[in-house]
Design an enzyme around this catalytic site. Structure first.
Site, PDB file in Angstrom:
ATOM      1  N   GLY A  81       0.844  -1.202   0.000  1.00 25.49           N
ATOM      2  CA  GLY A  81       0.000   0.000   0.000  1.00 25.49           C
ATOM      3  C   GLY A  81       0.879   1.251   0.000  1.00 25.49           C
ATOM      4  N   HIS A  82       1.890   1.270   0.875  1.00 19.67           N
ATOM      5  CA  HIS A  82       2.785   2.443   0.923  1.00 19.67           C
ATOM      6  C   HIS A  82       3.537   2.593  -0.404  1.00 19.67           C
ATOM      7  CE1 HIS A  82       2.699   1.333   5.333  1.00 19.67           C
ATOM      8  NE2 HIS A  82       2.383   2.614   5.388  1.00 19.67           N
ATOM      9  N   GLN A 139       0.122  10.714  18.211  1.00 24.07           N
ATOM     10  CA  GLN A 139      -1.167  10.400  17.581  1.00 24.07           C
ATOM     11  C   GLN A 139      -1.744   9.073  18.080  1.00 24.07           C
ATOM     12  OE1 GLN A 139       0.571  10.233  13.477  1.00 24.07           O
ATOM     13  NE2 GLN A 139      -0.847   8.558  13.165  1.00 24.07           N
ATOM     14  N   LYS A 166      -7.329   4.617   2.586  1.00 25.54           N
ATOM     15  CA  LYS A 166      -7.738   3.754   3.696  1.00 25.54           C
ATOM     16  C   LYS A 166      -7.990   4.588   4.952  1.00 25.54           C
ATOM     17  CE  LYS A 166      -5.315   0.667   6.013  1.00 25.54           C
ATOM     18  NZ  LYS A 166      -5.659   1.044   7.391  1.00 25.54           N
ATOM     19  N   GLN A 186      -8.338  10.896   7.846  1.00 29.40           N
ATOM     20  CA  GLN A 186      -7.046  11.590   7.874  1.00 29.40           C
ATOM     21  C   GLN A 186      -6.853  12.426   6.598  1.00 29.40           C
ATOM     22  OE1 GLN A 186      -3.200   9.901   9.272  1.00 29.40           O
ATOM     23  NE2 GLN A 186      -2.848   9.405   7.143  1.00 29.40           N
ATOM     24  N   MET A 203      -4.929  -3.514   2.818  1.00 28.16           N
ATOM     25  CA  MET A 203      -3.573  -3.654   3.374  1.00 28.16           C
ATOM     26  C   MET A 203      -3.381  -2.678   4.522  1.00 28.16           C
ATOM     27  SD  MET A 203      -1.199  -4.213   0.074  1.00 28.16           S
ATOM     28  CE  MET A 203      -1.523  -5.570  -1.037  1.00 28.16           C
ATOM     29  N   SER A 204      -2.749  -3.159   5.581  1.00 29.54           N
ATOM     30  CA  SER A 204      -2.517  -2.323   6.753  1.00 29.54           C
ATOM     31  C   SER A 204      -1.318  -2.876   7.503  1.00 29.54           C
ATOM     32  CB  SER A 204      -3.750  -2.376   7.661  1.00 29.54           C
ATOM     33  OG  SER A 204      -3.416  -1.929   8.959  1.00 29.54           O
ATOM     34  N   SER A 205      -0.563  -1.982   8.112  1.00 28.72           N
ATOM     35  CA  SER A 205       0.591  -2.429   8.915  1.00 28.72           C
ATOM     36  C   SER A 205       0.111  -3.250  10.096  1.00 28.72           C
ATOM     37  CB  SER A 205       1.378  -1.228   9.426  1.00 28.72           C
ATOM     38  OG  SER A 205       1.724  -0.400   8.354  1.00 28.72           O
TER      39      SER A 205
HETATM   40  O1  PAF Z   1      -0.930   7.535   7.940  1.00 31.00           O
HETATM   41  C1  PAF Z   1       0.094   7.497   8.656  1.00 31.00           C
HETATM   42  O2  PAF Z   1       0.922   6.592   8.546  1.00 31.00           O
HETATM   43  C2  PAF Z   1       0.309   8.587   9.696  1.00 31.00           C
HETATM   44  O3  PAF Z   1      -0.885   8.983  10.281  1.00 31.00           O
HETATM   45  C3  PAF Z   1       1.088   9.805   9.155  1.00 31.00           C
HETATM   46  C4  PAF Z   1       0.319  10.527   8.059  1.00 31.00           C
HETATM   47  C5  PAF Z   1       2.434   9.343   8.608  1.00 31.00           C
HETATM   48  C6  PAF Z   1       1.333  10.800  10.279  1.00 31.00           C
HETATM   49  O4  PAF Z   1       2.067  10.234  11.309  1.00 31.00           O
END
Ligand code: PAF
Length: 285
Positions: free
Chosen positions: A36-37, A61, A148, A152, A183-185
């Site tokens: 995904g990244h 966060q 996803k 945000q 997909m997600s960490s």
């Molecule tokens: O989506 C993320 O991985 C985080 O929220 C981000 C945008 C890198 C900010 O820490």
């Protein structure tokens, strides 16, 4: 690929790229990179010539310190994946570089009232603060965020507009595993059983898609079907299922020009999210 640990090194490399006539593309991440990244990187490359990725697990966060502690970290692997994907520079600061007893934070006033913001108090304040700092450090022309994390994306878009940050925000489509799981960490925390159960999230979106394509516009009716589908996966709990206006992120009764169906559920202690953007009731992403 340059690996910069300080703000000065990052700014110098960006200055030099700009002086060479390059446009700067930015992909902010917290590491634990997956396809995904990497898809965000390939989208950034279509819009810019010098790609900066940040890797920083942003403590402020995380409303739950345990979630911060267990967030997956493998920076060596991340650096090698970033390089293979064609990233030009990774900004990899440690906490002392990013936060020196800060007294200033960036907040959003109402866009965090529903969805993830409702169950993760302070989360978007942490996101807005770090993203503003990263934008100020990298000064990108373009920044790519994944759909996803739809809330945000919307909050960052509005923040950039409200604070006159000269960056164009691009939304990258959700990358899914072959069976549909977004997909997600966090997926690595799922047991085999939970991994199967978690499919109910993407399947529930498919159910909603079919209903909407048949002409359903009542959000209560859509949510009812989505909930029934999610329950088939027996999640440990459902955090929310909501349909909101993309503009305001407030719940709506009838589908509007641009709406978002989003859901979050826990499988064990792992909280997963998924969503779909509905435009004019017929084009669905
Ligand atoms: O989506 C993320 O991985 C985080 O929220 C981000 C945008 C890198 C900010 O820490």
């Amino acid at each position: 690929m340059i690996t910069a640990k300080t703000i000065e090194e990052t700014r110098k490399a960006v200055r030099e790229a700009r002086a060479a006539g390059k446009e700067i593309g930015f992909v902010p991440t917290m590491g634990a990179l997956h396809e995904g990244h990497l898809s965000l990187v390939s989208i950034a490359k279509k819009h810019a010539d010098f790609i900066v990725m940040s890797i920083f697990v942003n403590r402020i966060q995380f409303n739950d310190p345990k979630d911060f502690d267990k967030y997956p970290r493998d920076f060596d692997k991340d650096l090698s994946l970033a390089e293979k994907a064609g990233v030009d520079m990774v900004f990899l600061p440690d906490e002392t570089v990013m936060y020196n007893n800060p007294l200033t934070f960036v907040d959003t006033s109402s866009l965090d009232r529903y969805l993830c913001g409702a169950s993760r108090p302070g989360h978007f304040r942490g996101v807005c603060t770090v993203v503003t700092k990263l934008f100020n450090i990298v000064q990108p022309d373009t920044a790519v965020f994944g759909q996803k994390d739809i809330q945000q994306v919307r909050i960052v878009e509005k923040m950039a507009e409200d604070l006159n940050i000269p960056v164009s925000i691009i939304i990258a489509p959700i990358r899914r595993e072959n069976d549909g799981l977004a997909m997600s960490s966090r997926n690595i925390h799922l047991s085999n059983e939970q991994r199967k159960q978690a499919l109910c999230l993407s399947e529930s979106l498919q159910t909603a898609k079919k209903l909407i394509e048949k002409g359903e516009t009542s959000t209560a009716a859509i949510i009812r079907e989505v909930e029934a589908e999610i329950k088939k996966g027996s999640p440990d709990s459902i955090d929310y299922i909501s349909i909101v206006s993309y503009e305001t992120l407030e719940p709506i009764k009838t589908l509007s020009t641009k709406s978002v169906l989003a859901a979050a559920a826990f499988f064990g202690s792992t909280r997963l999210i998924d969503n779909m953007i509905i435009t004019e009731g017929d084009s669905i992403q």
